[in-house]
Design a protein around this motif. Structure first.
Motif, short mmCIF file in Angstrom:
data_model
loop_
_atom_site.label_atom_id
_atom_site.label_comp_id
_atom_site.label_asym_id
_atom_site.label_seq_id
_atom_site.Cartn_x
_atom_site.Cartn_y
_atom_site.Cartn_z
N VAL A 10 0.84 -1.20 0.00
CA VAL A 10 0.00 0.00 0.00
C VAL A 10 0.87 1.25 0.00
O VAL A 10 1.99 1.24 0.48
CB VAL A 10 -0.97 0.03 1.20
CG1 VAL A 10 -1.97 -1.10 1.12
CG2 VAL A 10 -0.22 -0.02 2.52
N ASP A 11 0.30 2.31 -0.55
CA ASP A 11 0.97 3.59 -0.61
C ASP A 11 -0.06 4.65 -0.26
O ASP A 11 -1.24 4.50 -0.58
CB ASP A 11 1.53 3.82 -2.02
CG ASP A 11 2.33 5.10 -2.09
OD1 ASP A 11 3.45 5.12 -1.55
OD2 ASP A 11 1.83 6.07 -2.68
N VAL A 12 0.37 5.73 0.37
CA VAL A 12 -0.58 6.76 0.78
C VAL A 12 -1.29 7.40 -0.40
O VAL A 12 -2.36 7.95 -0.25
CB VAL A 12 0.09 7.85 1.65
CG1 VAL A 12 0.53 7.28 2.98
CG2 VAL A 12 1.25 8.50 0.92
N ASN A 13 -0.73 7.33 -1.59
CA ASN A 13 -1.36 7.89 -2.78
C ASN A 13 -2.34 6.93 -3.44
O ASN A 13 -3.05 7.30 -4.35
CB ASN A 13 -0.32 8.33 -3.80
CG ASN A 13 0.50 9.49 -3.29
OD1 ASN A 13 0.00 10.31 -2.54
ND2 ASN A 13 1.75 9.54 -3.66
N ASP A 14 -2.34 5.67 -3.02
CA ASP A 14 -3.26 4.68 -3.58
C ASP A 14 -4.58 4.72 -2.82
O ASP A 14 -4.68 5.26 -1.74
CB ASP A 14 -2.70 3.25 -3.42
CG ASP A 14 -1.48 3.01 -4.28
OD1 ASP A 14 -1.34 3.70 -5.31
OD2 ASP A 14 -0.69 2.13 -3.93
N ALA A 15 -5.58 4.10 -3.40
CA ALA A 15 -6.83 3.90 -2.69
C ALA A 15 -6.63 2.64 -1.83
O ALA A 15 -6.98 1.54 -2.23
CB ALA A 15 -7.98 3.73 -3.67
N SER A 16 -6.01 2.80 -0.66
CA SER A 16 -5.66 1.67 0.20
C SER A 16 -6.87 0.82 0.54
O SER A 16 -6.76 -0.39 0.67
CB SER A 16 -5.02 2.16 1.50
OG SER A 16 -3.96 3.02 1.24
N SER A 17 -8.02 1.45 0.70
CA SER A 17 -9.21 0.68 1.06
C SER A 17 -9.59 -0.30 -0.05
O SER A 17 -10.01 -1.42 0.23
CB SER A 17 -10.38 1.62 1.37
OG SER A 17 -10.66 2.45 0.26
N THR A 18 -9.43 0.09 -1.30
CA THR A 18 -9.72 -0.81 -2.42
C THR A 18 -8.74 -1.98 -2.42
O THR A 18 -9.14 -3.14 -2.57
CB THR A 18 -9.62 -0.05 -3.77
OG1 THR A 18 -10.53 1.03 -3.74
CG2 THR A 18 -9.93 -0.96 -4.94
N LEU A 19 -7.46 -1.68 -2.27
CA LEU A 19 -6.45 -2.73 -2.22
C LEU A 19 -6.69 -3.68 -1.06
O LEU A 19 -6.62 -4.90 -1.20
CB LEU A 19 -5.05 -2.13 -2.08
CG LEU A 19 -4.47 -1.43 -3.29
CD1 LEU A 19 -3.14 -0.78 -2.94
CD2 LEU A 19 -4.30 -2.40 -4.43
N MET A 20 -6.96 -3.11 0.11
CA MET A 20 -7.19 -3.94 1.30
C MET A 20 -8.44 -4.79 1.14
O MET A 20 -8.44 -5.97 1.48
CB MET A 20 -7.27 -3.07 2.56
CG MET A 20 -5.93 -2.57 3.05
SD MET A 20 -4.72 -3.87 3.43
CE MET A 20 -5.52 -4.70 4.80
N LEU A 88 -9.70 -4.72 9.92
CA LEU A 88 -10.78 -5.44 9.25
C LEU A 88 -10.38 -6.88 8.93
O LEU A 88 -11.16 -7.81 9.12
CB LEU A 88 -11.20 -4.72 7.96
CG LEU A 88 -12.40 -5.28 7.23
CD1 LEU A 88 -13.64 -5.33 8.11
CD2 LEU A 88 -12.68 -4.46 5.97
N ALA A 89 -9.14 -7.07 8.49
CA ALA A 89 -8.66 -8.42 8.18
C ALA A 89 -8.64 -9.29 9.44
O ALA A 89 -9.09 -10.44 9.41
CB ALA A 89 -7.26 -8.35 7.57
N LYS A 90 -8.16 -8.74 10.52
CA LYS A 90 -8.12 -9.50 11.78
C LYS A 90 -9.53 -9.85 12.24
O LYS A 90 -9.76 -10.94 12.76
CB LYS A 90 -7.39 -8.71 12.86
CG LYS A 90 -5.90 -8.61 12.61
CD LYS A 90 -5.22 -7.76 13.68
CE LYS A 90 -3.74 -7.66 13.43
NZ LYS A 90 -3.06 -6.82 14.42
N GLY A 91 -10.48 -8.94 12.01
CA GLY A 91 -11.87 -9.20 12.36
C GLY A 91 -12.47 -10.36 11.57
O GLY A 91 -13.44 -10.97 12.00
N LYS A 92 -11.90 -10.65 10.42
CA LYS A 92 -12.38 -11.76 9.59
C LYS A 92 -11.55 -13.02 9.82
O LYS A 92 -11.64 -13.98 9.06
CB LYS A 92 -12.36 -11.36 8.13
CG LYS A 92 -13.36 -10.26 7.82
CD LYS A 92 -13.47 -10.00 6.34
CE LYS A 92 -14.45 -8.89 6.11
NZ LYS A 92 -15.72 -9.34 5.61
N GLY A 93 -10.71 -12.98 10.86
CA GLY A 93 -9.93 -14.16 11.22
C GLY A 93 -8.67 -14.37 10.40
O GLY A 93 -8.08 -15.45 10.43
N ILE A 94 -8.23 -13.35 9.69
CA ILE A 94 -7.04 -13.47 8.86
C ILE A 94 -5.81 -13.12 9.70
O ILE A 94 -5.77 -12.08 10.35
CB ILE A 94 -7.11 -12.52 7.64
CG1 ILE A 94 -8.31 -12.89 6.77
CG2 ILE A 94 -5.82 -12.56 6.84
CD1 ILE A 94 -8.62 -11.85 5.71
#
Length: 161
Positions: A10-20, A88-94
């Protein structure tokens, strides 16, 4: 092909939420571990002088100490940001991990993924333009051509900032 270790860069200039979101969805589907990676670019001496004063105003030891303090603060801030992205990932058990590097993003992504034994690298691809990529280089281009694992490019909109 089953992916067990996914690096999302991830990069601060990317849409991190989309990538995540896409990385989390894939990790859930595959039962994979997720490493969230960010690279801080190495600042040039000229950039640092603008921020901390000229070398004539302070001795070199003091200047060196200030550069280290600034880098450490940036790394700490980036680590906290990555931990926030992992919630969010941890909340899904990842199972998640984070890593912050300082240097060249393309090279550091490939190196980290190889060292960790990643099966897949997920990263954003903005439409910055061919000329900008030629002049500035492209982390995604470097990763595609040098990674020893699969690469998923997620088209993102470049944000101003």
């Amino acid at each position: 092909m089953a992916y067990k270790k996914i690096v999302v860069a991830v990069d601060v200039n990317d849409a991190s939420s989309t990538l995540m979101a896409q990385s989390i969805e894939l990790a859930v589907k595959e039962g994979a571990e997720l490493a969230v990676f960010h690279c801080l670019r190495q600042s040039t001496v000229a950039e640092l002088e603008d921020r901390i004063g000229t070398f004539t105003e302070m001795d070199q030891a003091s200047s060196h100490r200030r550069r280290i303090e600034r880098k450490d603060a940036q790394v700490t801030h980036a680590e906290a940001w990555l931990q926030g992205l992992c919630i969010l990932a941890k909340g899904k058990g990842i199972k998640t991990r984070t890593h912050v590097a300082v240097g060249n993003p393309g090279e550091d992504i490939v190196e980290y993924a190889g060292d960790w034994g990643a099966d897949l690298i997920v990263l954003g691809r903005t439409n910055r333009g061919t000329l900008a990529d030629l002049l500035l280089g492209s982390a995604s281009n470097h990763v595609v051509h040098h990674a020893q694992c699969s690469v998923l490019l997620v088209h993102t909109q470049q944000t101003s900032g």
